[in-house]
Design a protein around this motif. Structure first.
Motif, PDB file in Angstrom:
ATOM      1  N   ALA A  31       0.861  -1.190   0.000  1.00 35.22           N
ATOM      2  CA  ALA A  31       0.000   0.000   0.000  1.00 35.22           C
ATOM      3  C   ALA A  31       0.891   1.232   0.000  1.00 35.22           C
ATOM      4  O   ALA A  31       1.276   1.733   1.038  1.00 35.22           O
ATOM      5  CB  ALA A  31      -0.920  -0.006   1.219  1.00 35.22           C
ATOM      6  N   ALA A  56       4.873   2.779   6.214  1.00 35.81           N
ATOM      7  CA  ALA A  56       4.652   3.850   5.234  1.00 35.81           C
ATOM      8  C   ALA A  56       5.323   5.139   5.717  1.00 35.81           C
ATOM      9  O   ALA A  56       5.765   5.234   6.864  1.00 35.81           O
ATOM     10  CB  ALA A  56       3.148   4.065   5.038  1.00 35.81           C
ATOM     11  N   ASN A  58       4.130   7.810   6.629  1.00 32.25           N
ATOM     12  CA  ASN A  58       3.462   8.425   7.787  1.00 32.25           C
ATOM     13  C   ASN A  58       3.541   7.540   9.033  1.00 32.25           C
ATOM     14  O   ASN A  58       2.906   7.830  10.039  1.00 32.25           O
ATOM     15  CB  ASN A  58       2.003   8.767   7.450  1.00 32.25           C
ATOM     16  CG  ASN A  58       1.188   7.527   7.125  1.00 32.25           C
ATOM     17  OD1 ASN A  58       1.634   6.402   7.348  1.00 32.25           O
ATOM     18  ND2 ASN A  58      -0.020   7.732   6.615  1.00 32.25           N
ATOM     19  N   SER A  60       2.536   4.396   9.418  1.00 37.18           N
ATOM     20  CA  SER A  60       1.544   3.322   9.567  1.00 37.18           C
ATOM     21  C   SER A  60       2.032   2.020   8.922  1.00 37.18           C
ATOM     22  O   SER A  60       2.930   2.024   8.074  1.00 37.18           O
ATOM     23  CB  SER A  60       0.205   3.760   8.957  1.00 37.18           C
ATOM     24  OG  SER A  60       0.299   3.769   7.553  1.00 37.18           O
TER      25      SER A  60
HETATM   26  C1  LIG Z   1      -0.786   6.595   6.124  1.00 40.38           C
HETATM   27  O1  LIG Z   1      -0.377   6.073   4.874  1.00 40.38           O
HETATM   28  C2  LIG Z   1      -1.091   4.910   4.496  1.00 40.38           C
HETATM   29  C3  LIG Z   1      -0.424   4.349   3.264  1.00 40.38           C
HETATM   30  O2  LIG Z   1      -0.111   5.342   2.317  1.00 40.38           O
HETATM   31  C4  LIG Z   1      -2.559   5.274   4.287  1.00 40.38           C
HETATM   32  O3  LIG Z   1      -3.283   4.133   3.913  1.00 40.38           O
HETATM   33  C5  LIG Z   1      -3.102   5.822   5.614  1.00 40.38           C
HETATM   34  O4  LIG Z   1      -4.426   6.260   5.445  1.00 40.38           O
HETATM   35  C6  LIG Z   1      -2.263   6.974   6.104  1.00 40.38           C
HETATM   36  N1  LIG Z   1      -2.699   7.325   7.443  1.00 40.38           N
HETATM   37  C7  LIG Z   1      -2.912   8.560   7.840  1.00 40.38           C
HETATM   38  C8  LIG Z   1      -3.358   8.762   9.262  1.00 40.38           C
HETATM   39  O5  LIG Z   1      -2.734   9.517   7.100  1.00 40.38           O
END
Ligand SMILES: *[C@@H]1O[C@H](CO)[C@@H](O)[C@H](O)[C@H]1NC(C)=O
Ligand SMILES: *[C@@H]1O[C@H](CO)[C@@H](O)[C@H](O)[C@H]1NC(C)=O
Ligand SMILES: *[C@@H]1O[C@H](CO)[C@@H](O)[C@H](O)[C@H]1NC(C)=O
Ligand SMILES: *[C@@H]1O[C@H](CO)[C@@H](O)[C@H](O)[C@H]1NC(C)=O
Ligand SMILES: *[C@@H]1O[C@H](CO)[C@@H](O)[C@H](O)[C@H]1NC(C)=O
Length: 410
Positions: A31, A56, A58, A60
């Motif tokens: 992802a 990722a 961010n 996650s």
């Molecule tokens: C963090 O990144 C993932 C993968 O790109 C995404 O699915 C997710 O929604 C993001 N989370 C936030 C809190 O932005």
């Protein structure tokens, strides 16, 4: 005839076993961009698997793939999550892109090469090597990534070290097999009087191991915990005997306190202990008032604080330790009741430290962003159990163990 049919049955059984043990099991598609990975092990007696999740940008997680280690897991003699009574069953190095794991059920270690471009891709190097003892529970690498040491916690207990070779894997090092001399079983009967965690001292001149004592409980002979410390010579050989620093009741983990020549150890009986290594100062035992079973510790460079995880309350506690080794409790963070939080690792993602904790009881990983001192926020709960089961892999809350991360240097 009978022989032949028995032989055929055996072959059938073997091929059935072999077909269950798939080397690589895809779990879910990628992802977005991955800048790191978090790994934990299933520790299943039918076959130990490393579960790799992508990190990722961010912070996650996405569960990606599981890798068979070639060895087996086992649950120590005790009930519930935390089957090894230990910290650091898995270790990763960014210097040589290696991932090492203990196989507690088969008395061995496996070495994987991490693909630095896509760190959820692992390549098993050769066959598992013997840990030179029973029930290996903890493994560590030096900063250079060329020396690894394992802690065995079973009947034959103690430590031994290896040269880490990024093509061949682990090669036993002479003069590093050392006994701890615990009166234990294989697997260990715990958690009392079991080995916990092996770590190099900050200057890497010592190897330290935590050993839990026995609390004052009617019917048991109470003994304190201790740190066992071997000297590491220039050539990587170890002192014959260990010295010990006695203190705490159930010291579980060993985390260096930077610049202080001291370590913090989560103590399941009371909160945490601080062991000064120069031995002139006394060991401090510091209670955490709401605690039930704090067993794991880690340090965040970003916040300058330590974090502890409690299996029974599922709380993460942030602790500050000052120049004089005086400690204060900064804040407590909740996960979900019954999460059964055990091991965690802290990794810097996009300039912010993130804490990845194995919520063992619910086969999940909880993710916190450590935005600053006293300001961690919970950002994700990644459920791994259902995904694993759909892929045909067993994943049980009482067995999962070890959690470490690897993040690209950007
Ligand atoms: C963090 O990144 C993932 C993968 O790109 C995404 O699915 C997710 O929604 C993001 N989370 C936030 C809190 O932005
Ligand atoms: C080792 O532990 C067992 C079980 O607790 C005990 O029966 C035995 O006496 C112990 N042996 C020694 C040498 O302490
Ligand atoms: C902090 O530690 C020092 C040295 O161990 C001690 O003398 C002092 O009383 C401590 N201060 C507090 C506030 O506990
Ligand atoms: C694990 O979950 C069960 C409920 O599913 C609960 O009864 C038990 O107390 C939990 N254990 C821990 C250590 O949280
Ligand atoms: C905590 O961190 C968040 C995210 O960086 C930030 O928005 C918030 O202002 C911080 N809170 C405090 C009290 O520093």
């Amino acid at each position: 005839m009978e022989f032949i049919s028995r032989y055929a049955a055996l072959l059938l059984a073997l091929s059935a076993t072999a077909s269950c043990l798939r080397r690589v099991v895809p779990l879910s598609p990628a992802a977005g961009e991955t800048i790191g990975a978090a790994y934990f092990m299933s520790n299943e007696p039918s076959g130990n698997y490393i579960f790799a999740s992508g990190i990722a940008t961010n912070g996650s997680l996405t569960l990606r793939k599981a890798y068979y280690t070639g060895g087996t897991g086992v649950h120590g003699f005790a009930d519930g999550p935390d089957p090894l009574f230990s910290e650091s069953g898995i270790a990763a190095s960014k210097v040589n892109n290696m991932l090492l794991t203990v196989n507690p059920g088969s008395g061995s270690l496996s070495a994987f090469r991490i693909d630095p471009r896509e760190p959820t891709e692992l390549e098993l190097l050769g066959k598992p090597v013997s840990s030179s003892g029973d029930f290996p529970v903890s493994v560590t690498m030096n900063r250079a990534g060329d020396m690894a040491c394992v802690l065995n916690g079973g009947k034959v207990n103690g430590i031994s070290c290896f040269t880490v070779n990024s093509r061949k894997g682990l090669i036993p090092r002479p003069n590093t097999l050392r006994s701890l001399g615990l009166n234990q079983t294989t697997p260990a009967t715990g958690p009392f009087a079991t080995a916990g965690h092996i770590t190099f001292s900050e200057d890497e001149t010592r190897l330290m191991v935590s050993v839990k004592g026995v609390p004052p409980i009617p019917g048991l002979v109470a003994t304190p915990g201790f740190l066992a410390i071997w000297d590491v010579a220039q050539d990587g050989t170890l002192s014959e005997q260990f010295s010990s620093i006695v203190g705490g009741i159930l010291p579980w983990s060993v985390t260096n306190i930077p610049g202080k020549n001291a370590v913090i150890s989560a103590d399941a009986a009371l909160g945490f202990d601080i062991f000064p290594l120069d031995r002139c100062d006394k060991v401090k035992q510091i209670p955490i008032p709401t605690q039930l079973a704090n067993c794991w510790t880690g340090y965040s460079k970003n916040t300058g604080n330590f974090y502890l995880s409690d299996l029974l309350t599922a709380h993460i506690t942030e602790v500050h330790i000052d120049e004089n080794l005086n400690a204060t409790i900064v804040r407590r963070y909740d996960t979900d009741e019954y999460d059964g939080t055990i091991e965690f690792d802290i990794a810097s993602v996009g300039g912010t430290d993130h804490l990845y904790v194995l919520a063992a009881n619910v086969t999940s990983i909880e993710v916190f962003a450590l935005n600053g001192p006293g300001n961690a926020t919970r950002i994700q709960k990644l459920h791994a159990g259902d995904v694993a089961h759909r892929a045909g892999l067993q994943l049980r809350g009482d067995f999962v163990s070890g959690l470490t991360t690897w993040v690209k240097t950007l």
